[in-house]
Every structure is written in structure tokens, then in C-alpha cells.
Design an enzyme around this catalytic site. Structure first.
Site, PDB file in Angstrom:
ATOM      1  N   TYR A 153     -22.905 -38.388 -59.683  1.00 23.25           N
ATOM      2  CA  TYR A 153     -21.981 -38.128 -58.576  1.00 23.25           C
ATOM      3  C   TYR A 153     -22.535 -36.996 -57.720  1.00 23.25           C
ATOM      4  CZ  TYR A 153     -18.068 -36.462 -55.866  1.00 23.25           C
ATOM      5  OH  TYR A 153     -17.275 -36.070 -54.816  1.00 23.25           O
ATOM      6  N   GLY A 198       7.380 -56.824 -31.011  1.00 24.05           N
ATOM      7  CA  GLY A 198       8.095 -57.681 -31.966  1.00 24.05           C
ATOM      8  C   GLY A 198       8.050 -57.088 -33.370  1.00 24.05           C
ATOM      9  N   ARG A 239     -19.584 -43.228 -50.193  1.00 22.99           N
ATOM     10  CA  ARG A 239     -18.294 -42.914 -49.576  1.00 22.99           C
ATOM     11  C   ARG A 239     -18.499 -42.170 -48.244  1.00 22.99           C
ATOM     12  NH1 ARG A 239     -15.356 -39.749 -53.998  1.00 22.99           N
ATOM     13  NH2 ARG A 239     -13.851 -39.486 -52.318  1.00 22.99           N
ATOM     14  N   ALA A 245     -30.601 -38.866 -64.300  1.00 20.28           N
ATOM     15  CA  ALA A 245     -29.422 -39.650 -64.691  1.00 20.28           C
ATOM     16  C   ALA A 245     -28.313 -38.733 -65.197  1.00 20.28           C
ATOM     17  CB  ALA A 245     -29.811 -40.634 -65.779  1.00 20.28           C
ATOM     18  N   ARG A 294       7.886 -61.708 -40.658  1.00 18.42           N
ATOM     19  CA  ARG A 294       7.273 -62.608 -41.653  1.00 18.42           C
ATOM     20  C   ARG A 294       6.109 -61.971 -42.412  1.00 18.42           C
ATOM     21  NH1 ARG A 294       5.675 -67.877 -38.987  1.00 18.42           N
ATOM     22  NH2 ARG A 294       4.880 -68.317 -41.048  1.00 18.42           N
ATOM     23  N   SER A 347     -31.806 -34.714 -66.409  1.00 16.13           N
ATOM     24  CA  SER A 347     -30.666 -35.588 -66.702  1.00 16.13           C
ATOM     25  C   SER A 347     -29.490 -34.827 -67.295  1.00 16.13           C
ATOM     26  CB  SER A 347     -31.088 -36.666 -67.691  1.00 16.13           C
ATOM     27  OG  SER A 347     -32.066 -37.465 -67.102  1.00 16.13           O
ATOM     28  N   GLY A 375       6.238 -73.398 -28.091  1.00 15.89           N
ATOM     29  CA  GLY A 375       6.740 -73.845 -26.799  1.00 15.89           C
ATOM     30  C   GLY A 375       5.841 -74.965 -26.300  1.00 15.89           C
TER      31      GLY A 375
HETATM   32  C1  UD1 Z   1       6.034 -67.401 -28.065  1.00 17.05           C
HETATM   33  C2  UD1 Z   1       6.389 -68.320 -26.903  1.00 17.05           C
HETATM   34  C3  UD1 Z   1       6.033 -69.765 -27.292  1.00 17.05           C
HETATM   35  C4  UD1 Z   1       4.596 -69.868 -27.715  1.00 17.05           C
HETATM   36  C5  UD1 Z   1       4.290 -68.884 -28.834  1.00 17.05           C
HETATM   37  C6  UD1 Z   1       2.796 -68.838 -29.147  1.00 17.05           C
HETATM   38  C7  UD1 Z   1       8.271 -67.245 -25.798  1.00 17.05           C
HETATM   39  C8  UD1 Z   1       9.724 -67.319 -25.542  1.00 17.05           C
HETATM   40  N1  UD1 Z   1       7.792 -68.215 -26.575  1.00 17.05           N
HETATM   41  O1  UD1 Z   1       6.903 -67.738 -29.141  1.00 17.05           O
HETATM   42  O2  UD1 Z   1       6.242 -70.612 -26.168  1.00 17.05           O
HETATM   43  O3  UD1 Z   1       4.294 -71.200 -28.135  1.00 17.05           O
HETATM   44  O4  UD1 Z   1       4.672 -67.542 -28.416  1.00 17.05           O
HETATM   45  O5  UD1 Z   1       2.558 -67.988 -30.183  1.00 17.05           O
HETATM   46  O6  UD1 Z   1       7.592 -66.388 -25.284  1.00 17.05           O
HETATM   47  N2  UD1 Z   1       7.565 -59.479 -28.244  1.00 17.05           N
HETATM   48  C9  UD1 Z   1       7.906 -58.269 -27.696  1.00 17.05           C
HETATM   49  N3  UD1 Z   1       9.228 -58.018 -27.442  1.00 17.05           N
HETATM   50  C10 UD1 Z   1      10.212 -58.915 -27.696  1.00 17.05           C
HETATM   51  C11 UD1 Z   1       9.856 -60.166 -28.258  1.00 17.05           C
HETATM   52  C12 UD1 Z   1       8.518 -60.419 -28.525  1.00 17.05           C
HETATM   53  O7  UD1 Z   1       7.048 -57.425 -27.454  1.00 17.05           O
HETATM   54  O8  UD1 Z   1      11.383 -58.609 -27.415  1.00 17.05           O
HETATM   55  C13 UD1 Z   1       6.141 -59.747 -28.520  1.00 17.05           C
HETATM   56  C14 UD1 Z   1       5.855 -59.926 -30.005  1.00 17.05           C
HETATM   57  O9  UD1 Z   1       5.439 -58.706 -30.608  1.00 17.05           O
HETATM   58  C15 UD1 Z   1       4.725 -60.936 -30.003  1.00 17.05           C
HETATM   59  C16 UD1 Z   1       4.918 -61.719 -28.695  1.00 17.05           C
HETATM   60  O10 UD1 Z   1       5.788 -60.961 -27.898  1.00 17.05           O
HETATM   61  O11 UD1 Z   1       3.455 -60.295 -29.927  1.00 17.05           O
HETATM   62  C17 UD1 Z   1       5.468 -63.112 -28.938  1.00 17.05           C
HETATM   63  O12 UD1 Z   1       6.760 -63.016 -29.464  1.00 17.05           O
HETATM   64  P1  UD1 Z   1       7.337 -64.021 -30.527  1.00 17.05           P
HETATM   65  O13 UD1 Z   1       8.768 -63.714 -30.742  1.00 17.05           O
HETATM   66  O14 UD1 Z   1       6.441 -64.036 -31.711  1.00 17.05           O
HETATM   67  O15 UD1 Z   1       7.221 -65.407 -29.764  1.00 17.05           O
HETATM   68  P2  UD1 Z   1       7.086 -66.799 -30.418  1.00 17.05           P
HETATM   69  O16 UD1 Z   1       8.347 -67.178 -31.065  1.00 17.05           O
HETATM   70  O17 UD1 Z   1       5.854 -66.861 -31.217  1.00 17.05           O
END
Ligand code: UD1
Length: 452
Positions: free
Chosen positions: A353, A14, A320, A367, A18, A392, A144
Site C-alpha cells: 500500500y 420530473g 486510487r 513485497a 420509476r 520486504s 405520444g
Molecule cells: C413525454 C411526451 C410524450 C413522448 C415521451 C417521450 C408530453 C406530454 N408527452 O411523455 O409524447 O412520447 O415524452 O419520452 O410531453 N418534466 C418537467 N416538468 C414537468 C413534467 C415533466 O421538467 O412538470 C420533464 C421530465 O423530467 C422529463 C420530461 O419532462 O425529463 C418528460 O416528462 P415525462 O413526464 O417523463 O413525459 P412522458 O410521459 O415520458
């Protein structure tokens, strides 16, 4: 039988819009570790036979990081972002179809407990084809909803936008993680349907599909704080605060005194021995290990450093990467060290240093001493022998060596090696004019009186 026959698939393709960042969401860090690193560590604790991370085609950096976490971590690419179901499908080839469980969870759920994943696998081993991770949401908006039968078994998951008014009132939500019995996995995923509205495939369809095939579904319900996924910087700050709280508790329980726990920052890989005292406002960056009986005084910053037993560090010290302190060494205020081995009992007490250097056992660095390690192009090494005494305000222009037991006179600029047990003085000769100051004052006062 391979390990416990669990394959874990982490969905990380994803965009994470945000976060408002050019860095993929799962590479943002909490407690010194990228979110994906947390999720892989949690997965490892389940002892799976394989871990698969699903990335987008543009995410070479995520794939590279995932592969750096171990040979058993594989990556696969979801060609285009067509939903969580499509992301899961892209891992099909890497999931064996022999008996076992496959667990899906999101790459941003850094607070999930390994026991929760184990419980989901156990539910599948006990006969569920699909086990959903649910939570009671304080505010279910945008999650969901988990629609269950009278016995608490999931019937289906309905997203906010598709939910009826009645369903929207449900507070039991889908946490985004799912376990599937592997013998049904390929068949169930193959049956996912394309959403007419979005053209995407959703993993959330699986409970309904399983029920339609006469298979059993189960739900494991955990607190919301554990299932929490990071979507924004605010979420990241929350995850950070939870992780810091856990780390502080761990160290307090392991014999570490934290004078003001909430002001001390740890990384996941921080290692601390027993009877260590940590004063307020101390930061442990990645890669720090602290031996027993050490005191870290206020406002010190450490990263990539190993501190031996009985050392004292700070206040206001900066260690460091590449710093190694031998037993009983002392680093005082306003001292910076980098790629430096400060051997047992050596003292670097103030305003100094030490970089690209060795300070031998029991040596004393005065120092204001500076190792001049950089000529604008290359770094050079300074070797200070055991028992040496550097006066120093000395500059040691590397590469240079101060032999065992040698003395360097204060204010020296040392450009040549100093023999063991020798005294090196490399500064302007002191000149003295007897009575000069008195004559000067008298002349100035006379001039001033004439003016007035
Ligand atoms: C999803 C669930 C929702 C649940 C929520 C909890 C679905 C349709 N919905 O919604 O029911 O309550 O998580 O957080 O699954 N991702 C991919 N490829 C894609 C789309 C998403 O790898 O094409 C990954 C994203 O990186 C993320 C995860 O799937 O880690 C969830 O995707 P996201 O779109 O955030 O789902 P939500 O809308 O949160």
C-alpha cells in the site's frame, strides 16, 4: 450573431419515480457520468449560445451539478410540476426572442446524437416553426403518437390516453425533443392551454398550435435506440450497455487492444493512448488517463489516476485517485496506491500500500511494504527518494523520509527519516540458540512415547 443562435433547454424537473430512488433521476450515472452530464455534453457539441436546465424546487443537488458543468449552463426552477409545457415556460426569461432556435429535450435522453439536434435546428432554419423528433416504436404503448399529414409533416401529437383506436395503431411516436423557431417561441408557449383533466400544460400541443397559426411543422425521425429515455433501473442498465459498447469501439479504433472487450468497463472521460494492451476484467473509473505503450493486466481497478508511457499495471492492482505513474513505472499484483506519485522506472511489484507518498525514480519497493499514512485523525506524507530500496514487509510510519539511494532492511518499522545512501534496519535483533530445536524435538518425542 451569437454562435449558431441555438438555446438548448433541458427538462429535468420530473420526479423520475420509476427509478425508486432518493436520488433525482438525472443524477443517476452511466459510464461514470450523471445522465444530466451526458445531456449537457451532447448539447455542448451543438455549440449553442446557451444551455438552460429546468429543475424542481427540491432539486438543489441537480442545480448545483448543472452549474458545475460550466458558466454557460443556467438553471431555472419550475415552481410546481405542471407538465412539460409548464416546464418549458419556466425557461422563458432565459430564452432570447431574437432569430434563432430553441431546442427542448429531456434530461434522461443520454443517447441522443448532437447531429440529431443540429438536424432539428436546420429544419427550423429552413422555415419550420416547430420541428418534432420522432421515432418508429417497436411498442408504441405509453408514447405520444405523431399524427402527420400526407407529406409527413406533423399535424399534432396525441398522448396514449387521449388517442382514438385508430391513432393508437400509429407507431411513429414523439421522442420528447422539439425545436422551435425563437421568433415564435414566446407566442406559442403563451398559447398553451391547461389540460382540463390534469391542470397541466403540455409541450406536445405546440405543433397543433403552430398549424392553427398557419406556421409550418417538420419532423426528424431517428432510431428508437437513440431517442431512448431512461425511466427505470432497467433502462439505465440498457443505456450503460450502449455507452460501454460505443467506448469499447472508440478505443479499439484508436489503437488499443482489448483482449476481452465486453469485460472492460470505461468512463466517458477515460483517455487512452496508442499501443495499450488491456487484459480482461479491468475497470476504469472516472478521471483516468493512460499513456502510450502501457499494459493493464487482468482484474485491475483504476480511478483518478494518470499512467505514464510504458507502464505496467496489475494483475489485481488498485490505483486510487491522485495516483500518478511516471514513465515505465511498474505496479504489480495486490498493490494499492492513493495520492501517490510513483516516478519514472520505480517498481512496486507486490502486496503493497502506497498512500500519500512519493516514490522516487527507479526506487524499488519490496513485497508487503506499507506506508502508514493515517494516525486516526490526519494523513501524513511519506517521501521515498530516487533509487531507494525498501526491503520486504517494511512499515514506513509517516511523516517520514527515505533519502535517495537509501536501503531499508526487510521487516523494518521506520519511524525516523533515513539519510541518503544509508542503511536503516529497525526490527528486533535476531537471537540464536544452537541445538535448541533438536533438544526440543527430543523432549517432545519422549513425552509422547511415555503417554502411549
Ligand atoms: C413525454 C411526451 C410524450 C413522448 C415521451 C417521450 C408530453 C406530454 N408527452 O411523455 O409524447 O412520447 O415524452 O419520452 O410531453 N418534466 C418537467 N416538468 C414537468 C413534467 C415533466 O421538467 O412538470 C420533464 C421530465 O423530467 C422529463 C420530461 O419532462 O425529463 C418528460 O416528462 P415525462 O413526464 O417523463 O413525459 P412522458 O410521459 O415520458
Amino acid at each position: 450573431m451569437k454562435k449558431n443562435d441555438t438555446t438548448i433547454v433541458i427538462l429535468a424537473a420530473g420526479k423520475g419515480t420509476r427509478m425508486k430512488s432518493s436520488l433525482p433521476k438525472v443524477l443517476h450515472e452511466a459510464a461514470g457520468r450523471p445522465l444530466l452530464g451526458h445531456v449537457v455534453e451532447i448539447s455542448k457539441a451543438v455549440d449553442p449560445s446557451g444551455i438552460v436546465v429546468v429543475v424542481a424546487p427540491s432539486m438543489d443537488d441537480v442545480a448545483e451539478y448543472a452549474q458545475s458543468l460550466g458558466d454557460f449552463v443556467q438553471t431555472c426552477v419550475q415552481a410546481s410540476p405542471k407538465g412539460t409545457g409548464d416546464a418549458a415556460r419556466s425557461a422563458l426569461e432565459l430564452v432570447p426572442s431574437d432569430p434563432g432556435t430553441v431546442v427542448f429535450f429531456n434530461g434522461d435522453t443520454a443517447l441522443i446524437e448532437p447531429e440529431t439536434i443540429k438536424a432539428m435546428c436546420d429544419a427550423c432554419s429552413a422555415g419550420a416553426a416547430v420541428t418534432v423528433l420522432g421515432f418508429e416504436a417497436a411498442d408504441p404503448t405509453n408514447y405520444g403518437r405523431l399524427v402527420c399529414d400526407a407529406g409527413g409533416a406533423p399535424l399534432r401529437i396525441v398522448e396514449e390516453k387521449d388517442a382514438s383506436a385508430e391513432e393508437r395503431k400509429l407507431t411513429l411516436c414523439n421522442g420528447g425533443a422539439m425545436a422551435i423557431a425563437r421568433e415564435h417561441f414566446h407566442d406559442l408557449l403563451g398559447s398553451l392551454s391547461e389540460s382540463p383533466a390534469s391542470g397541466e400544460y403540455y409541450i406536445t400541443e405546440l405543433p397543433e398550435l403552430a398549424r392553427a397559426k398557419g406556421l409550418r411543422c417538420a419532423a426528424i425521425v431517428r432510431p428508437e435506440a437513440e431517442i431512448f429515455g431512461v425511466d427505470s433501473r432497467e433502462d439505465l442498465a440498457f443505456a450503460e450497455s450502449v455507452l460501454q459498447g460505443k467506448l469499447r469501439k472508440k478505443f479499439l479504433n484508436n489503437g488499443v487492444t482489448l483482449r476481452e472487450p465486453q469485460s472492460v468497463y470505461f468512463c466517458m472521460d477515460t483517455e487512452i493512448g496508442r499501443d495499450v494492451v488491456i487484459e480482461p476484467q479491468v475497470v476504469f473509473g472516472p478521471g483516468v488517463s493512460i499513456g502510450d505503450n502501457v499494459t493493464i493486466k487482468a482484474f485491475s481497478h483504476l480511478e483518478g489516476a494518470s499512467v505514464g508511457e510504458g507502464c505496467s499495471v496489475g494483475p489485481f492492482a488498485r490505483l486510487r485517485p491522485g495516483t500518478v505513474l511516471g514513465e515505465g513505472a511498474k505496479i504489480g499484483n495486490f498493490v494499492e496506491t492513493k495520492k501517490a506519485s510513483i516516478e519514472a522506472g520505480a517498481k512496486v511489484s507486490h502486496l503493497t500500500y502506497i498512500g500519500d507518498a512519493r516514490v522516487g525514480a527507479d526506487a524499488n519497493i519490496g513485497a508487503g511494504t506499507i506506508t502508514c499514512n493515517y494516525d486516526g485523525f490526519n494523513k501524513h506524507f511519506t517521501d521515498i527518494g530516487a533509487g531507494a530500496f525498501v526491503g520486504s514487509n517494511s512499515s514506513l510510519v509517516a511523516p517520514v523520509k527515505v533519502g535517495d539511494g537509501a536501503y531499508v532492511g526487510s521487516g523494518s518499522v521506520v519511524t525516523r527519516d533515513v539519510e541518503a545512501d544509508a542503511l536503516a534496519v529497525a526490527r528486533g535483533q535476531q537471537a540464536e540458540k544452537p541445538g535448541w530445536a533438536a533438544r526440543f524435538r527430543k523432549a517432545q518425542q519422549a513425552r509422547k512415547a511415555k503417554k502411549d
